[in-house]
Design an enzyme around this catalytic site. Structure first.
Site, short mmCIF file in Angstrom:
data_model
loop_
_atom_site.label_atom_id
_atom_site.label_comp_id
_atom_site.label_asym_id
_atom_site.label_seq_id
_atom_site.Cartn_x
_atom_site.Cartn_y
_atom_site.Cartn_z
N ARG A 1 9.89 26.97 -20.76
CA ARG A 1 9.53 25.94 -19.73
C ARG A 1 10.27 24.53 -20.23
O ARG A 1 10.39 24.34 -21.57
CB ARG A 1 7.97 25.62 -19.97
CG ARG A 1 7.38 24.56 -19.19
CD ARG A 1 5.89 24.79 -19.34
NE ARG A 1 5.02 23.91 -18.49
CZ ARG A 1 4.46 22.73 -18.99
NH1 ARG A 1 4.49 22.43 -20.16
NH2 ARG A 1 3.58 22.01 -18.18
N GLU B 1 0.07 18.68 -14.75
CA GLU B 1 -1.43 18.27 -14.94
C GLU B 1 -2.03 17.38 -13.97
O GLU B 1 -2.11 16.15 -14.37
CB GLU B 1 -1.63 17.58 -16.41
CG GLU B 1 -1.32 18.75 -17.66
CD GLU B 1 -1.46 18.21 -18.92
OE1 GLU B 1 -1.79 19.27 -20.06
OE2 GLU B 1 -1.35 17.05 -19.23
N GLU C 1 -0.13 25.34 -21.17
CA GLU C 1 0.20 24.43 -22.55
C GLU C 1 -1.09 24.92 -23.41
O GLU C 1 -2.26 24.94 -22.75
CB GLU C 1 0.15 23.00 -22.19
CG GLU C 1 1.19 22.48 -21.31
CD GLU C 1 1.06 21.01 -21.18
OE1 GLU C 1 0.57 20.22 -22.09
OE2 GLU C 1 1.86 20.47 -20.27
#
Length: 519
Positions: free
Chosen positions: A222, A313, A415
């Site tokens: 990523r 996020e 994450e």
């Protein structure tokens, strides 16, 4: 990654007893072609060697007890003195093929080992450690290939005085389970190397960090994209170069668009300086053009992205204030603009929406219910889950399973991370540096970091209907290298994350990399 310091929410520990572990040879018990008494309901409370099961070792530490997951009773391993015990059931007459055991478990932690294994099935024995979860039941899966028409289901504890586990509602049936993503975020790597950072194998041999990660089992990487970063890193040029390296290792690529010049997270979604003052309509075009430009360049050089995050996020939306969750119709327009750009470059590239709400069932439902109601297009759901911020493992599993079921989409952990020590390797204070911030049962040690990753992966693997894709570790290569700190505008800023990297303070590969080889 949402990086300001947080206060760890206290975890409630019940007084009731539980489970422990031992790796002892299974003995022949009742032979059957199907699992007997998997819910431990046949005998009532206080029964040693419940119907269909046998015991070996400190047998007094294995018994049924009131308070089951789905019924009235459960299996408990517990003793006031140190103990080793195995509770097992032998199955014969099985048709050869792939099987999976499912179980609901709890553990107070502290054991030398506590696990469920499938043994003597003809191939490699399979084992899943019991996650530490005193406050809620967790669902785990153990897959195995049966090649000799038999298999032994083995519940093991090698425990210290007072340690406990509970096990209930076991099933054993045909089927498979696995996770396809064993990944990590390597966004910091290029800058680290440019500033003199080095990486070593566990034996100390200097090498390419990506090759070291790949050899440990990583199959996906990523990388984040900033629009115009102050430090010149994590822009289009750097992503193109890193993509070549990632694909050369045979890994897949996830591109994480922040739509900012700096960190985008639940606390900040700052419009890039080049887009400042743009109307909502223009921002939609900006999102499309930027997304298309980066992804098309990747495709042109033969490194097409396999997955893309439209936003990072985005609990409160992105490109504030135009794309705030206070204005869902506009946020939906921005997200769909990104989605359209991804698909225009490559229809097979998966588009993920990413929240930092790993243990927040209510918040995750609220967000995705609004997204669906406003016509947002997406293929995959990604959640950040840091146990010291986002609730207990049981909350995480509930949220993950619910998202997969409620929206009919695959899910993954975008994450997660855990410290292997608490002190710093530079002068900058670490984000997690106090024992009070840790998750109960998971010390800040190499063993604690390894266990955390294995347990998180086990929960993702157990998502029903095969919708648990896997896990990305954040950030595996971000070691303490002078000049590669938090703030892209300040070359002297330090790194608050080196104690959670997958390379230690001697730059050696951590034992926690073993989770990449998790089924």
């Amino acid at each position: 990654m949402f990086h300001p310091r947080r206060t760890l929410r206290a975890l409630f520990l019940p007084l009731i007893a539980g489970l422990a572990l031992t790796a002892l040879p299974a003995q022949t018990a009742q032979a059957a072609s199907t699992l007997t008494n998997g819910g431990f309901e046949s005998d009532g409370a206080g029964v040693a060697a419940p119907t269909g099961w046998s015991e070996y070792g400190t047998t007094a530490a294995s018994y049924t007890e009131a308070g089951g997951h789905g019924g009235s009773y459960r299996l408990t391993h517990y003793s006031s003195a140190a103990y080793k015990v195995e509770t097992y059931q032998y199955l014969s007459g099985l048709t050869n093929g792939n099987y999976k055991l499912t179980a609901w478990v709890r553990s107070g932690g502290g054991q030398n080992s506590a696990y469920i294994a499938l043994k003597n099935c003809g191939g490699t024995d399979q084992r899943t450690d019991l996650p530490v979860s005193a406050s809620g039941w967790l669902h785990i899966v153990v897959p195995v290939s049966v090649t000799n028409n038999q298999c032994t289901i083995s519940i093991n504890s090698d425990a210290n005085a007072g340690n406990w586990i509970n096990v209930d509602d076991l099933t054993f049936a045909s089927g498979t389970s696995s996770t396809s993503i064993k990944g990590s975020d390597v966004s910091s790597l290029a800058k680290s190397e440019a500033k003199g950072g080095i990486y070593r194998t566990s034996s100390g041999t200097t090498g390419d960090a990506l090759a070291i990660l790949k050899s440990a089992g990583q199959n996906y990487a990523r990388v984040k994209v900033w629009v115009n970063a102050a430090d010149g890193y994590n822009g289009k040029t750097q992503v193109l170069a890193m993509a070549k390296r990632i694909k050369a290792q045979g890994m897949k690529l996830l591109v994480d668009f922040h739509y900012s010049d700096t960190w985008a997270d639940p606390g900040a979604q700052t419009v890039p300086s080049a887009w400042a003052g743009h109307s909502y309509s223009q921002l939609k075009t900006d999102v499309y053009n930027h997304t298309y430009d980066v992804l098309n360049a990747l495709k042109a050089q033969g490194t097409t992205a396999d997955m893309v995050q439209v936003g990072n996020e985005i609990n409160g939306g992105m490109l504030w204030s135009a794309g705030s969750t206070d204005n869902w119709s506009q946020l939906a327009g921005l997200l769909n603009s990104g989605y359209s750009a991804v698909k225009a470059v490559s229809s097979s590239t998966q588009v993920a929406l990413h929240l930092a709400k790993g243990g927040d069932l209510t918040g995750t439902r609220w967000w995705f219910d609004n997204a669906v109601a406003n016509g947002v297009n997406f293929d995959v759901i990604g959640l950040s889950y840091y146990g010291y911020w986002h609730g207990a493992l049981s909350d995480f599993q509930t949220t993950l399973d619910d998202a997969a079921s409620r929206y009919g989409k695959p899910v993954f952990v975008a994450e997660t991370a855990y410290p292997f020590r608490l002190d710093s390797d530079d002068s900058f204070e670490n984000i997690i540096d106090l024992s009070s911030e840790l998750v109960s049962g998971y010390p800040a040690t190499t063993a604690g970091q390894t266990r955390w990753m294995n347990d998180v992966a086990s929960i993702v693997e157990a998502v029903p209907n095969g919708r648990g894709l896997g896990v990305f570790y954040w950030e595996s290569t971000w070691t303490a290298v002078t000049g590669n700190g938090w703030d892209p505008t300040d070359s002297s800023s330090g790194n608050g994350w080196e104690n959670q990297a997958l390379f230690d303070y001697d730059n050696k590969a951590q034992p926690a990399m073993a989770w990449f080889s998790h089924r």
